[in-house]
Write a protein that holds these residues in place. Structure first.
Motif, PDB file in Angstrom:
ATOM      1  N   GLY A 262      -2.040 -11.824 -12.654  1.00 17.23           N
ATOM      2  CA  GLY A 262      -0.536 -11.108 -12.018  1.00 17.23           C
ATOM      3  C   GLY A 262      -0.507 -10.707 -10.806  1.00 17.23           C
ATOM      4  N   ALA A 263      -1.779 -10.016 -10.493  1.00 13.33           N
ATOM      5  CA  ALA A 263      -1.811  -9.288  -9.342  1.00 13.33           C
ATOM      6  C   ALA A 263      -3.097  -9.021  -8.698  1.00 13.33           C
ATOM      7  CB  ALA A 263      -1.572  -7.502 -10.324  1.00 13.33           C
ATOM      8  N   GLN A 264      -3.295  -9.718  -7.252  1.00 17.48           N
ATOM      9  CA  GLN A 264      -4.565  -9.171  -6.768  1.00 17.48           C
ATOM     10  C   GLN A 264      -3.716  -8.483  -5.585  1.00 17.48           C
ATOM     11  OE1 GLN A 264      -4.634 -13.045  -4.585  1.00 17.48           O
ATOM     12  NE2 GLN A 264      -4.961 -14.217  -6.501  1.00 17.48           N
ATOM     13  N   CYS A 265      -3.463  -7.789  -4.015  1.00 12.60           N
ATOM     14  CA  CYS A 265      -2.830  -7.375  -3.393  1.00 12.60           C
ATOM     15  C   CYS A 265      -2.416  -6.415  -4.281  1.00 12.60           C
ATOM     16  CB  CYS A 265      -2.495  -7.378  -2.226  1.00 12.60           C
ATOM     17  SG  CYS A 265      -0.854  -7.262  -1.559  1.00 12.60           S
ATOM     18  N   GLY A 266      -1.398  -6.254  -4.691  1.00  9.70           N
ATOM     19  CA  GLY A 266      -0.773  -5.402  -5.214  1.00  9.70           C
ATOM     20  C   GLY A 266       0.549  -4.870  -5.118  1.00  9.70           C
ATOM     21  N   ILE A 267       0.750  -5.150  -3.699  1.00 14.65           N
ATOM     22  CA  ILE A 267       1.843  -4.744  -3.125  1.00 14.65           C
ATOM     23  C   ILE A 267       3.354  -5.066  -4.060  1.00 14.65           C
ATOM     24  CG2 ILE A 267       3.618  -5.725  -0.776  1.00 14.65           C
ATOM     25  CD1 ILE A 267       1.585  -3.186  -0.227  1.00 14.65           C
ATOM     26  N   CYS A 268       3.032  -6.133  -3.971  1.00 12.00           N
ATOM     27  CA  CYS A 268       4.309  -7.297  -4.552  1.00 12.00           C
ATOM     28  C   CYS A 268       4.505  -6.386  -6.231  1.00 12.00           C
ATOM     29  CB  CYS A 268       4.542  -9.010  -4.901  1.00 12.00           C
ATOM     30  SG  CYS A 268       3.207  -9.842  -5.844  1.00 12.00           S
ATOM     31  N   THR A 269       3.384  -6.196  -6.884  1.00 14.82           N
ATOM     32  CA  THR A 269       3.396  -6.195  -8.022  1.00 14.82           C
ATOM     33  C   THR A 269       4.524  -5.237  -8.966  1.00 14.82           C
ATOM     34  OG1 THR A 269       0.876  -6.256  -8.535  1.00 14.82           O
ATOM     35  CG2 THR A 269       1.798  -5.431  -9.982  1.00 14.82           C
ATOM     36  N   PRO A 270       4.875  -3.818  -8.553  1.00 13.22           N
ATOM     37  CA  PRO A 270       5.928  -2.985  -9.075  1.00 13.22           C
ATOM     38  C   PRO A 270       7.085  -3.768  -9.220  1.00 13.22           C
ATOM     39  CG  PRO A 270       4.208  -1.748  -7.809  1.00 13.22           C
ATOM     40  CD  PRO A 270       4.125  -3.213  -7.211  1.00 13.22           C
TER      41      PRO A 270
ATOM     42  N   LEU B   4       8.793 -11.783  -3.781  1.00  7.80           N
ATOM     43  CA  LEU B   4       8.297 -12.912  -3.254  1.00  7.80           C
ATOM     44  C   LEU B   4       6.709 -12.433  -3.348  1.00  7.80           C
ATOM     45  CD1 LEU B   4       9.755 -13.459   0.385  1.00  7.80           C
ATOM     46  CD2 LEU B   4       9.931 -14.046  -1.846  1.00  7.80           C
ATOM     47  N   CYS B   5       5.796 -13.544  -3.464  1.00  4.39           N
ATOM     48  CA  CYS B   5       4.406 -12.853  -3.384  1.00  4.39           C
ATOM     49  C   CYS B   5       3.312 -13.595  -2.771  1.00  4.39           C
ATOM     50  CB  CYS B   5       3.142 -13.239  -5.292  1.00  4.39           C
ATOM     51  SG  CYS B   5       1.971 -12.722  -5.057  1.00  4.39           S
ATOM     52  N   ARG B   6       2.332 -13.382  -1.831  1.00  6.05           N
ATOM     53  CA  ARG B   6       1.760 -14.014  -1.008  1.00  6.05           C
ATOM     54  C   ARG B   6       0.155 -13.933  -0.950  1.00  6.05           C
ATOM     55  NH1 ARG B   6       2.674 -11.735   5.087  1.00  6.05           N
ATOM     56  NH2 ARG B   6       4.672 -11.841   5.406  1.00  6.05           N
ATOM     57  N   CYS B   7       0.116 -13.916  -2.873  1.00  8.47           N
ATOM     58  CA  CYS B   7      -1.130 -13.980  -3.081  1.00  8.47           C
ATOM     59  C   CYS B   7      -1.875 -15.121  -4.246  1.00  8.47           C
ATOM     60  CB  CYS B   7      -2.111 -12.804  -3.431  1.00  8.47           C
ATOM     61  SG  CYS B   7      -1.515 -11.630  -2.192  1.00  8.47           S
ATOM     62  N   THR B   8      -0.772 -15.040  -5.349  1.00 13.54           N
ATOM     63  CA  THR B   8      -1.220 -15.235  -6.800  1.00 13.54           C
ATOM     64  C   THR B   8      -0.478 -17.215  -6.446  1.00 13.54           C
ATOM     65  OG1 THR B   8       0.995 -14.617  -7.654  1.00 13.54           O
ATOM     66  CG2 THR B   8      -1.095 -13.094  -7.513  1.00 13.54           C
ATOM     67  N   GLY B   9       0.000 -17.527  -5.851  1.00  8.97           N
ATOM     68  CA  GLY B   9       0.905 -18.873  -6.036  1.00  8.97           C
ATOM     69  C   GLY B   9       2.097 -18.640  -7.333  1.00  8.97           C
TER      70      GLY B   9
HETATM   71 FE1  FES Z   1      -0.207  -9.678  -3.171  1.00  8.03          FE
HETATM   72 FE2  FES Z   1       1.809 -10.065  -4.915  1.00  8.03          FE
HETATM   73  S1  FES Z   1      -0.368  -9.843  -5.374  1.00  8.03           S
HETATM   74  S2  FES Z   1       1.394 -10.336  -3.141  1.00  8.03           S
END
Ligand code: FES
Ligand code: FES
Length: 172
Positions: free
Chosen positions: A99-107, A136-141
């Motif tokens: 559920g995390a890719q770049c991690g910015i939205c994760t916390p 919002l998440c730009r990475c995971t869909g």
């Molecule tokens: Fe990159 Fe959500 S994991 S914005």
């Protein structure tokens, strides 16, 4: 900023803190820069993305929109307050489900998930969508994030759910 700095006292993750800050300083900046709680992230800085989500007096707020003076006397919980020796079940579920890719939205997603599970321990997909609609998440869909929320809900014990309310966190 024209106003003078003021002493502001509040509780973060069960710990009392006091900072000297401009009244309109953002809670986000105070958490990150004064209290070294860098788990809370800045995305948009405008209340649109939810990366900076924290719980204040049990309510989910965007800390980029909260003047620190508003937090005076409040109970604030950040993502750092969730893990003790081990990852919190919600964090573990995000990790295991991808559920995390770049991690910015994760916390922010994790704090919003905590808030959601507090209200709906076994959420429907609609409740999950609604509970995370400010994040919002730009990475995971989103699919894997939603799977992580489902998985966390299924794996959490009653005791772990109590931690979400802050009842246990203050005692740790
Ligand atoms: Fe990159 Fe959500 S994991 S914005
Ligand atoms: Fe606060 Fe985007 S950084 S809502």
């Amino acid at each position: 900023m024209s106003a003078a700095k003021q002493q502001v006292r509040f509780t973060v993750n069960g710990r009392e803190v006091e900072v000297s800050a401009y009244p309109m300083a953002r809670l986000l900046d105070v958490l990150r820069n004064e209290l070294a709680l860098t788990g809370t992230k800045e995305g948009c800085g405008e209340g649109e993305c939810g990366s900076c989500s924290v719980l204040m007096n049990g309510e989910l707020v965007n800390s980029c929109l909260v003047p620190v003076l508003q937090a005076d006397g409040a109970d604030v919980r950040t993502v750092e307050g969730l893990a003790s020796a081990a990852l919190h079940p919600v964090q573990k579920a995000f990790l295991e489900c991808g559920g995390a890719q770049c991690g910015i939205c994760t916390p922010g997603m994790i704090v919003a998930t905590v808030n959601l599970l507090k209200k709906h321990p076994q959420p429907t997909m609609e409740e999950i969508r609604e509970g995370l609609n400010g994040n919002l998440c730009r990475c995971t869909g989103y699919t894997r994030i939603f799977e992580a929320v489902k998985s966390a809900a299924e794996s959490m014990t009653h005791e772990e759910l109590k931690v979400l309310t802050g009842e246990e966190a203050a005692r740790r």
